[in-house]
Design a protein around this motif. Structure first.
Motif, short mmCIF file in Angstrom:
data_model
loop_
_atom_site.label_atom_id
_atom_site.label_comp_id
_atom_site.label_asym_id
_atom_site.label_seq_id
_atom_site.Cartn_x
_atom_site.Cartn_y
_atom_site.Cartn_z
N ASN A 90 -36.50 -40.03 72.17
CA ASN A 90 -34.80 -39.91 72.80
C ASN A 90 -34.12 -39.22 72.72
OD1 ASN A 90 -35.10 -42.88 73.74
ND2 ASN A 90 -34.93 -43.32 71.87
N GLU A 91 -32.80 -38.86 73.15
CA GLU A 91 -31.93 -37.00 72.51
C GLU A 91 -30.98 -37.30 71.69
OE1 GLU A 91 -29.74 -35.61 76.49
OE2 GLU A 91 -30.39 -37.70 77.16
N TRP A 92 -31.59 -38.30 71.32
CA TRP A 92 -30.59 -38.93 69.79
C TRP A 92 -31.00 -39.14 68.66
CZ3 TRP A 92 -30.28 -41.54 73.89
CH2 TRP A 92 -30.49 -43.41 73.75
N ASP A 93 -32.82 -39.28 69.19
CA ASP A 93 -33.38 -38.93 67.87
C ASP A 93 -33.80 -37.94 66.68
OD1 ASP A 93 -35.23 -41.36 68.49
OD2 ASP A 93 -36.24 -40.72 69.79
N ALA A 94 -34.02 -38.00 65.31
CA ALA A 94 -33.52 -36.56 65.09
C ALA A 94 -35.18 -35.90 64.55
CB ALA A 94 -33.57 -37.45 62.94
N GLU A 95 -34.65 -34.81 64.31
CA GLU A 95 -35.87 -34.54 63.50
C GLU A 95 -36.16 -33.85 62.48
OE1 GLU A 95 -35.55 -30.30 65.95
OE2 GLU A 95 -35.23 -30.74 67.37
N SER A 105 -24.25 -25.15 66.47
CA SER A 105 -22.77 -25.45 66.40
C SER A 105 -22.03 -25.72 65.17
CB SER A 105 -23.15 -26.37 67.40
OG SER A 105 -24.15 -26.51 68.33
N LEU A 106 -22.93 -26.10 64.29
CA LEU A 106 -22.17 -26.25 62.94
C LEU A 106 -21.75 -25.11 62.00
CD1 LEU A 106 -22.06 -28.54 60.62
CD2 LEU A 106 -23.68 -27.37 59.48
N THR A 107 -22.46 -23.94 62.48
CA THR A 107 -22.20 -21.98 61.77
C THR A 107 -21.23 -22.17 62.94
OG1 THR A 107 -24.27 -21.58 61.57
CG2 THR A 107 -22.66 -19.74 61.97
N ILE A 108 -21.13 -22.40 64.08
CA ILE A 108 -19.39 -21.87 64.62
C ILE A 108 -18.81 -22.85 64.61
CG2 ILE A 108 -18.61 -21.82 67.05
CD1 ILE A 108 -22.01 -21.69 68.14
N GLU A 109 -18.74 -24.24 64.25
CA GLU A 109 -17.99 -24.94 63.70
C GLU A 109 -17.13 -24.44 62.12
OE1 GLU A 109 -17.83 -29.89 61.87
OE2 GLU A 109 -19.10 -28.66 63.78
N GLY A 110 -17.92 -23.71 61.14
CA GLY A 110 -17.33 -23.84 59.97
C GLY A 110 -16.71 -22.71 60.11
N LYS A 111 -16.47 -21.77 61.14
CA LYS A 111 -16.27 -20.65 61.05
C LYS A 111 -14.72 -20.32 62.32
CE LYS A 111 -19.77 -17.17 61.62
NZ LYS A 111 -20.77 -16.11 63.44
N GLY A 154 -24.64 -39.35 63.88
CA GLY A 154 -24.82 -39.57 65.59
C GLY A 154 -26.12 -38.91 66.02
N TRP A 155 -25.40 -37.75 67.40
CA TRP A 155 -26.93 -36.91 67.78
C TRP A 155 -27.29 -36.57 66.42
CZ3 TRP A 155 -27.75 -36.95 73.97
CH2 TRP A 155 -27.71 -37.36 73.61
N ASP A 156 -26.41 -35.99 66.48
CA ASP A 156 -27.15 -34.19 65.84
C ASP A 156 -26.72 -34.10 63.90
OD1 ASP A 156 -27.47 -33.20 68.44
OD2 ASP A 156 -24.68 -31.87 68.02
N ASN A 157 -25.79 -34.80 63.29
CA ASN A 157 -25.50 -35.09 62.00
C ASN A 157 -25.29 -36.02 61.42
OD1 ASN A 157 -24.79 -32.19 62.16
ND2 ASN A 157 -23.13 -32.83 63.67
N THR A 158 -25.82 -36.56 59.88
CA THR A 158 -25.88 -36.93 59.04
C THR A 158 -24.64 -36.96 58.15
OG1 THR A 158 -28.26 -37.15 59.16
CG2 THR A 158 -27.26 -38.85 57.58
N VAL A 159 -23.91 -38.46 57.81
CA VAL A 159 -22.85 -38.06 57.85
C VAL A 159 -22.80 -38.58 56.27
CG1 VAL A 159 -20.19 -38.47 57.75
CG2 VAL A 159 -21.71 -37.11 59.55
N PHE A 160 -21.92 -38.23 55.01
CA PHE A 160 -22.26 -38.93 53.59
C PHE A 160 -20.84 -38.77 53.26
CE2 PHE A 160 -26.62 -37.41 54.12
CZ PHE A 160 -27.30 -38.87 54.00
N PHE A 200 -24.94 -33.32 57.62
CA PHE A 200 -26.03 -32.87 57.36
C PHE A 200 -26.44 -32.71 58.60
CE2 PHE A 200 -25.16 -33.63 52.95
CZ PHE A 200 -25.97 -32.66 52.41
N PRO A 201 -27.03 -31.50 59.47
CA PRO A 201 -27.98 -31.79 60.65
C PRO A 201 -28.87 -32.11 60.17
CG PRO A 201 -26.96 -29.09 60.60
CD PRO A 201 -26.32 -29.76 58.95
N ARG A 202 -29.33 -33.16 61.91
CA ARG A 202 -30.48 -33.84 61.24
C ARG A 202 -31.15 -33.44 62.83
NH1 ARG A 202 -29.50 -38.98 64.90
NH2 ARG A 202 -30.73 -39.80 63.30
N ARG A 203 -31.08 -32.56 63.75
CA ARG A 203 -32.16 -31.86 64.69
C ARG A 203 -32.22 -29.39 64.51
NH1 ARG A 203 -31.25 -34.09 70.64
NH2 ARG A 203 -28.83 -33.26 70.53
N ARG A 204 -32.64 -29.37 64.53
CA ARG A 204 -31.76 -28.16 64.93
C ARG A 204 -31.00 -27.22 65.89
NH1 ARG A 204 -37.71 -28.90 64.41
NH2 ARG A 204 -38.70 -27.90 62.61
#
Length: 304
Positions: free
Chosen positions: A5-10, A65-71, A40-46, A56-60
Motif C-alpha cells: 500500500n502507498e501508506w505502508d512504512a519503509e 519534504s521534511l527538509t523543505i518544511e524545516g526551511k 500518517g503516510w509519511d511520518n510517525t509522531v511522538f 520522524f519520516p517513515r518513508r524515504r
C-alpha cells in the motif's frame, strides 16, 4: 520493511528509538517522557513531555519534504492567522535511523471528528483568512527555499478521476446503493479533464487529520506540512467542500475572494479524493472512527 500500500512504512520508529534519538541529540529534553501519538503516510509522531511533538519520516520520499518544511515554515510566522507547527529542533539521521527529524511546539486541540454542521460553520471565516494569507505568501521566497512545484500533478483531473473510479470498485462492498450511486454519478458527470495551472504556496495536504479544533469546534491549529508546495489553490480549497457544510461556503468565499468555476471543480474533486484515500487506509487498519469521518467528508463534499 515496506508493503503493497502507498501508506505502508519503509521503516518503523518505536518509542524506544525515538527516545534514544531525542535524548542523544537534545539532552535538555532527556528528562521528558516520549509518547507515540500516531502516524500518517509519511511520518510517525511522538509527544515529548507536555510541550513538544517530534515527527520522524517513515518513508524515504518524506525526507526531502521534511527538509523543505524545516526551511520554509519559520518564514510563515508573520503571515498565518492560525497556529501552526514551527520547527524548534532539527535532528540528524544516525546509523540507527536513516533520516533527519523535526521537533515542534505541541499544539493543543482535537481532530475535527464528529462535529456538527453548526460547529463546522464557525470556521468559515477563520479558514478563509488563513488560506488567503498563505496563498498570498511571496512565491519568490518559496522558490528560494526550494519549495517544489505541484509534484503530484493535481491539475490533471482526468488522471485523478480514473484513479477514483478504480478506488470506487474496491470500496463498492462498503457502500450502500445510494452512496455508490452518488459517487459514481459525480464521476460520470465530471467532464473537465484538466485546469490551467497556477502557483501559490500551499499546505498541500489539508484535511481533517491535519487540522485541530478548540473546545467549541473552531479550527485552532494546522499541522503536518510535509506536502507544502507551489501549486493550484484548489488543492487547499478542498476544505471548503470536505470540511464546511454547504451553507457556510459562501461566507468563506466572501472573505477569501471568489474562485472561478474550474477552481471550484478541482477543489471539490480533491475534497472527494483525499477522504477516499484516508478511508481505504482506515479500513486497512480497522479504524472505524476514521472510516466514518472520511465517508462523512466525501458526502459533505458532494452536497450542494
Amino acid at each position: 520493511m515496506g508493503g503493497s500500500n502507498e501508506w505502508d512504512a519503509e521503516w518503523e520508529v518505536t518509542v524506544d528509538l525515538a527516545q534514544e534519538l531525542i535524548n542523544s541529540q537534545f539532552p535538555q529534553l532527556a528528562s521528558k517522557t516520549v509518547q507515540k501519538l500516531g502516524y500518517g503516510w509519511d511520518n510517525t509522531v511522538f509527544k515529548v513531555g507536555a510541550e513538544y511533538v517530534f515527527r520522524f519520516p517513515r518513508r524515504r520520499v518524506a525526507i526531502q519534504s521534511l527538509t523543505i518544511e524545516g526551511k520554509i515554515l519559520p518564514k510563515l510566522k508573520d503571515y498565518l492567522s492560525i497556529a501552526f507547527s514551527i520547527p524548534l529542533f532539527w535532528g540528524e539521521g544516525t546509523s540507527r535511523y536513516p533520516s533527519p527529524f523535526l521537533g515542534y511546539p505541541y499544539l493543543h486541540g482535537e481532530f475535527p471528528i464528529g462535529l456538527t454542521d453548526e460547529q463546522r460553520a464557525l470556521s468559515a471565516i477563520t479558514l478563509a483568512r488563513f488560506l488567503k494569507k498563505l496563498h498570498d505568501f511571496p512565491v519568490k521566497i518559496a522558490q528560494e527555499n526550494r519549495v517544489r512545484q505541484d509534484h503530484r500533478n493535481l491539475t490533471d483531473i482526468a488522471m485523478r478521476k480514473a484513479k477514483m473510479q478504480a478506488f470506487l470498485s474496491k470500496l463498492a462492498l462498503h457502500l450502500n446503493e445510494e452512496e455508490h450511486r452518488a459517487i459514481s454519478d459525480y464521476l460520470e458527470h465530471l467532464s473537465m479533464d484538466r485546469v490551467r495551472q497556477r502557483y501559490v504556496l500551499l499546505h498541500g495536504d489539508l484535511h481533517f487529520k491535519n487540522m485541530l479544533v478548540d473546545e467549541i469546534g473552531r479550527v485552532s491549529g494546522i499541522i503536518d506540512w510535509g506536502d507544502i508546495h507551489l501549486g493550484h489553490p484548489a488543492c487547499d480549497l478542498n476544505v471548503v467542500y470536505s470540511f464546511l457544510p454547504p451553507h457556510a461556503r459562501s461566507d468563506f468565499f466572501k472573505e477569501y475572494g471568489d474562485a472561478d468555476e474550474e477552481t471550484k471543480v478541482l477543489a471539490r474533486l480533491i475534497a472527494v479524493y483525499i477522504p477516499i484515500l484516508i478511508w481505504m487506509q482506515a479500513m486497512d487498519e480497522n479504524d472505524e472512527r476514521l472510516v466514518a469521518e472520511a465517508k462523512a467528508n466525501i458526502f459533505r463534499a458532494l452536497a450542494d
